[in-house]
Scaffold this active site. Sequence first.
Site, PDB file in Angstrom:
ATOM      1  CD  GLU A   1     -14.230 -10.214 -19.961  1.00 24.08           C
ATOM      2  OE1 GLU A   1     -14.034 -10.665 -18.931  1.00 24.08           O
ATOM      3  OE2 GLU A   1     -13.888 -10.635 -21.242  1.00 24.08           O
TER       4      GLU A   1
ATOM      5  CD  GLU B   1     -16.484 -13.267 -16.947  1.00 30.21           C
ATOM      6  OE1 GLU B   1     -15.166 -13.678 -17.362  1.00 30.21           O
ATOM      7  OE2 GLU B   1     -17.225 -12.924 -17.760  1.00 30.21           O
TER       8      GLU B   1
END
Length: 390
Positions: free
Chosen positions: A208, A315
């Site tokens: 991320e 995710e």
Amino acid sequence: MMNRKIGRREFIAGAAFLGAGALLPVGSGRARRGHQLGRGRGFVRVVGDRFFLGGRPFYFAGTNNYYMHYKSHRMIDDVLHDAAAMGLSLLRCWGFIDGQPADGFVLQPEPYTYPEEGYERIDYTVWRARRYGLKLVIALTNNWPDFGGMEQYVRWFGGSSHDEFYTNPEIRIAYKAYVEHFLRRRNRYTGVRYMDDPTIMAWELANEPRCQSDVSGLTLRKWVDEMSTFIKRLDRHHLVAVGDEGFYRQTGRTDWTRNGSQGVDWESLLELPNVDYATFHLYPDHWGKDLDWCSDWIRDHIRDARGRKPVVLEEFGYRDKATRDEVYRTWTQIVYEEAGSGDQFWLLTGIQDDGTLYPDYDGFRVVYPSSTAAVLSEHARAMRARGRLP
């Protein structure tokens, strides 16, 4: 997943070292259903906007787990067993513990120091994943402070802000040194270097990554270009992904996920020559989004990558357990209908060493068996079947 979602500092002392020729350790003790030993051998390739494995298109359903590199053998085996029993093809895990140990395991206590004993659990995970016929995606650092990550690099080199990770020359060199060490390591259980092991599908530059100090997205793009090129020069076998959340930089948009405010330009990253596939994440509970928005988010990413590169919903999580099964059925059906290459829910956990379930720290835990696991298993079957089509 970001730091504010969970606490990640639990550990039960693990089993003793096992040599590559030792007997396989006992896992959870539950019925060992769904073994897929020997399935999925070979490196995953990309041709156009599709993955290929063994000469056939490779579509997958998978999962994530963040404790595979420091928990006990029993806990590792339990997660891998359940992933295989669900028919999943892939598990994404962490390949970093920087600075402070996770109760005894550390991969990089300080720059350019890589204690061999710290790598035992990740060696074990790679070895056992192969036995279960599972592919791995391994992230090499973290945007968030969990297990050190970018902020640890900044502290090591006397920086004052997170985003110096991308621009400080000393930090970039140290990150490259760690990556090269990781890729060249020889697994104690298999005798194979990570860079030569087809159990690993892809390296991810970071979990991320964001660079909010540069809303043009150029700082992050330059870093991704440099690091993806560096890895490809070392390792021509494996795929490389960014590991980002899929934030856009679209002119005139006010939505924070689309206006470039996170310093991520997803479509620009997609164009880089040494990035093999695109990723995006989905957390409406944390992002303040409704379910209609979520459906559009999935469709937009798959359609925007079509004809360019594979794209993976890497995710996703939804907290409301009363409606979660239907939500996951909807999201995964969109991936299937839009011919997305894959998806990976957050997160599959199993038992602890005392036989109790691993705690649901962030509210997104999925355990097997469960109704949610059944929904995801049904989707996994559909994705595998698509890969067998001529």
